[in-house]
Write a protein that holds these residues in place. Sequence first.
Motif, PDB file in Angstrom:
ATOM      1  N   PRO A  25       0.273  -1.428   0.042  1.00  0.00           N
ATOM      2  CA  PRO A  25      -0.470  -0.356   0.089  1.00  0.00           C
ATOM      3  C   PRO A  25       0.903   1.312   0.231  1.00  0.00           C
ATOM      4  O   PRO A  25       0.054   2.521  -0.450  1.00  0.00           O
ATOM      5  CB  PRO A  25      -0.870   0.137   1.244  1.00  0.00           C
ATOM      6  CG  PRO A  25      -1.074  -1.159   1.406  1.00  0.00           C
ATOM      7  CD  PRO A  25       0.682  -2.196   1.171  1.00  0.00           C
ATOM      8  N   TYR A  26       2.066   1.137   0.468  1.00  0.00           N
ATOM      9  CA  TYR A  26       2.891   2.186   1.051  1.00  0.00           C
ATOM     10  C   TYR A  26       4.116   2.782  -1.022  1.00  0.00           C
ATOM     11  O   TYR A  26       4.614   3.684  -0.997  1.00  0.00           O
ATOM     12  CB  TYR A  26       4.328   2.135   1.868  1.00  0.00           C
ATOM     13  CG  TYR A  26       3.210   2.234   2.775  1.00  0.00           C
ATOM     14  CD1 TYR A  26       2.921   2.854   3.213  1.00  0.00           C
ATOM     15  CD2 TYR A  26       3.361   0.833   3.052  1.00  0.00           C
ATOM     16  CE1 TYR A  26       2.158   2.291   4.580  1.00  0.00           C
ATOM     17  CE2 TYR A  26       2.375   0.698   4.802  1.00  0.00           C
ATOM     18  CZ  TYR A  26       2.443   1.881   5.083  1.00  0.00           C
ATOM     19  OH  TYR A  26       1.745   1.611   6.595  1.00  0.00           O
ATOM     20  N   LEU A  27       3.803   1.774  -1.778  1.00  0.00           N
ATOM     21  CA  LEU A  27       3.951   2.041  -3.058  1.00  0.00           C
ATOM     22  C   LEU A  27       3.921   2.868  -4.048  1.00  0.00           C
ATOM     23  O   LEU A  27       4.773   3.780  -4.348  1.00  0.00           O
ATOM     24  CB  LEU A  27       4.087   0.942  -3.597  1.00  0.00           C
ATOM     25  CG  LEU A  27       4.388  -0.134  -3.697  1.00  0.00           C
ATOM     26  CD1 LEU A  27       3.994  -1.458  -5.218  1.00  0.00           C
ATOM     27  CD2 LEU A  27       6.291   0.066  -4.211  1.00  0.00           C
ATOM     28  N   PRO A  28       3.066   3.239  -3.734  1.00  0.00           N
ATOM     29  CA  PRO A  28       3.076   4.494  -4.773  1.00  0.00           C
ATOM     30  C   PRO A  28       3.201   6.038  -3.778  1.00  0.00           C
ATOM     31  O   PRO A  28       3.479   7.443  -4.367  1.00  0.00           O
ATOM     32  CB  PRO A  28       1.235   5.659  -4.152  1.00  0.00           C
ATOM     33  CG  PRO A  28       0.211   3.893  -4.155  1.00  0.00           C
ATOM     34  CD  PRO A  28       1.531   3.299  -3.744  1.00  0.00           C
ATOM     35  N   TYR A  29       3.669   5.993  -2.626  1.00  0.00           N
ATOM     36  CA  TYR A  29       4.247   6.627  -2.057  1.00  0.00           C
ATOM     37  C   TYR A  29       6.196   6.994  -2.862  1.00  0.00           C
ATOM     38  O   TYR A  29       6.716   7.971  -2.522  1.00  0.00           O
ATOM     39  CB  TYR A  29       4.718   6.972  -0.533  1.00  0.00           C
ATOM     40  CG  TYR A  29       2.934   7.394  -0.025  1.00  0.00           C
ATOM     41  CD1 TYR A  29       2.274   8.385   0.330  1.00  0.00           C
ATOM     42  CD2 TYR A  29       2.012   6.102   0.624  1.00  0.00           C
ATOM     43  CE1 TYR A  29       1.726   8.402   0.562  1.00  0.00           C
ATOM     44  CE2 TYR A  29       1.042   6.246   0.774  1.00  0.00           C
ATOM     45  CZ  TYR A  29       0.729   7.679   0.902  1.00  0.00           C
ATOM     46  OH  TYR A  29      -0.274   7.770   1.639  1.00  0.00           O
ATOM     47  N   ILE A  31       6.557   6.972  -5.308  1.00  0.00           N
ATOM     48  CA  ILE A  31       6.428   7.165  -7.542  1.00  0.00           C
ATOM     49  C   ILE A  31       6.758   8.442  -7.581  1.00  0.00           C
ATOM     50  O   ILE A  31       8.101   8.680  -8.268  1.00  0.00           O
ATOM     51  CB  ILE A  31       5.172   7.390  -7.801  1.00  0.00           C
ATOM     52  CG1 ILE A  31       4.463   5.558  -7.195  1.00  0.00           C
ATOM     53  CG2 ILE A  31       5.055   8.024  -9.260  1.00  0.00           C
ATOM     54  CD1 ILE A  31       2.913   5.531  -8.529  1.00  0.00           C
ATOM     55  N   PRO A  32       6.780   9.562  -6.675  1.00  0.00           N
ATOM     56  CA  PRO A  32       7.638  11.296  -6.988  1.00  0.00           C
ATOM     57  C   PRO A  32       9.340  10.807  -6.819  1.00  0.00           C
ATOM     58  O   PRO A  32       9.877  11.211  -7.667  1.00  0.00           O
ATOM     59  CB  PRO A  32       7.235  11.899  -5.843  1.00  0.00           C
ATOM     60  CG  PRO A  32       6.015  11.220  -5.369  1.00  0.00           C
ATOM     61  CD  PRO A  32       5.815   9.493  -5.137  1.00  0.00           C
TER      62      PRO A  32
END
Lengths: 318, 435
Positions: A25-29, A31-32
């Motif tokens: 669930p933390y993967l999107p963080y 991305i930047p």
Amino acid sequence: MPAPTRTRPQAAGPRTRRSRRRSLPYLPYLIPGALAFTVIILYPLVMNIWYSLHKWKGGMAPMRFIGLGNYSELLADEKFWSSFQNSMFMIVAMVLVPTLIGLLLAAVLFDYVGKHFSSSVASTLRAMYYLPQILPVAVAGIVWNWILNSQTGALNSILRGLGVDAPPNWLGSTSLALPSVMLVLIWIQIGYPTVIFMSALQRVDPELYEAAELDGAGWFARFRAITVPQIKPETFVIVLTCTIAALKVFAPVYVLTRGGPESSTLVPSYYSYLNFFDKSKVGYGAAVSTVLTLVIIVIAGVIQVLQNRSARREEEGR
Amino acid sequence: MKINRRAFTGLMGTTLLGLGLAACGSGSGSSEGGATTFVIWDYETETSAQAIAWKRAIEIFKDRHPEVEVRTVEQTFEQLQKNAKIVLTGDDVPDVMEFNKGNSTSGQLASQGLITPLTDYAAKYGWDSALPASLQTTARYTEAGLMGAGDWYGVPNYGEYVFVYYNKDMFEQAGLTVPTTLEELESVCDAFVAQGIVPFAEAGSEYPMGQLWYQLVLTQADRNFVNAYQLFQGDVDWRADPIKAGTERLASWIGKGYVAADSAGLTAEDAGASFVAGRHPMFVSGSWWFARMVADIAGFEWDQFLFPGTDLYPGSSGNLWVVPANAKNPDLAAEFIDITLSEEVQAVFAQHGGLPVLGDPTTIEDDKTRVMTENFQEILDGDGLAFYPDWPVAGFYDQIVSAMQSLINGSKTGAEAMADLAAAYEEGKAEIVDV
């Protein structure tokens, strides 16, 4: 007390899978950060390597793929090798000497000036040592040119005043230009380790010093047995960052000597720049900077491994 | 080709942000909402003859085109020199831009397809018949970027050349007169050396020493040599005259103390400042110093003379106006260039110490300015501009600097220094010829 033996966890598989599931669930963080890394680091690096495989004048001129041609040319390029040789001198000037002087200065400021005068005197001196780091290199270069200019420089004026008929040609002689640049680099660098070592010293438990003092240890014995080992992590950080800075040093060479006289102060980054911009040998310049990048990665890796090993030894020793 | 350009722009766009080279929003002669913006990039200081003359050109241009908004962007020489090939690949480019001339500069941009051929405009406006032949050499480039033939890629509107600035007071005190032959110049130098004075203000870490070397080579050379050396119209023998004779003469001058033994690390600014300070009686350098001499020399009388014993001098057209390939308004750019060549603008050049490429020097009121301009006309009439020694191949400037430093420091003989230069010259020549 026997040191605990390190064992690999036997059930690493299932635990790793569980932790992977938990971190999903933390993967999107990420991305930047990953995007920024790709755009700022990865893409230019890959393109640089790509260019290094071509013969190319730059701009809209045609690119010709020559494989490792630029690299094989580099192998026979005397200037390239001598520029790396000069890098070793840069490491002496930017890592070895400043770290040793910085360590001594920090210890004196912390142990002696801070205690016998006041901490504000020590802070003021620390800030003054750090001043060359704040000064833009271009400004520092102009100032040092005023000092080292063979005809009108302050240093030679003083020497002439003292009766020296033919004072040294600091930046114009092949034997003195490199030591002169090294001197300026030492001047620029000293403040950096000093500041870091002083903050490291504040971290050291004063009880260690008190106990040693009670045991009759003198200043140098305490410095050797407590200070140096205690601030080892900071020393590694300084050695790592300064070695990288020394390998890619550009600005001081550019403002002081432009690689001269007769290429005696040439360094790899300036050599890459010369090929890239002055000679329009974009592929060749890219090959030089690719090799430089690789060398930096390898050396940084070695230092990192040494640091990890040292940290591990310390852990085991506890 | 497209991939190269896009990829290159992408790479440099990200890496050059920190260098402040993006010149954000300063370029592009765009047409937005019907109003055209005409953008000019130059790197002349405000008080220079060029800047003053071009200001007048812009006023004339604005009068002719009140509908066009003119925007001038001041760059630095270094900035454009190093980054033009990157900046010009984008769309945010000026309509017209000042740029250095020669194989290794404008020639490179031409060969990289970054600037527009101006041959049709040259014919339309008559530049090809009005400008002297030796000035046209720097305006035209082959596909390989070699000057002297091929399409027009730039237009010069002022000139420059190397001569000798001299300290009249020092000459008078020593009882010396202006030399008219090379031997007389050497006698003058000997007389100064005997008095403990180093005759020439020199600099080994930048161009002045290389130009003195080239000037001495030119005393033994003819136009064929210049064409071979600069335009590759023949081979250059680096072990024979005129290079051998010129280099040996320079080495002997260094040995005799005409040039300070500690000048290898000095810059052009150091040399110029030494002359201005009255430390040396002579300074062999270009017309670009003229305004500085007028402004800064206060303590003594000075004047100028042409380097004796030669009909060939380092010099050329001034920098060029070039039109980027991606410029939006090339027609307006050509018209603007033509205005800078007009009688009125050329007269402004002349009055402010510049060297007009067209016009009448006799109208100049200031004596020194008039003599400098008349000498330039004389050189043009005699086809005497021999360009600069570092022009033939890219990166040669650093090689010459290094060779001159070797000669000053005595670390290499003339023959050894020339062998190094020969290798770099041949390598660079092969790069240009091998497109």
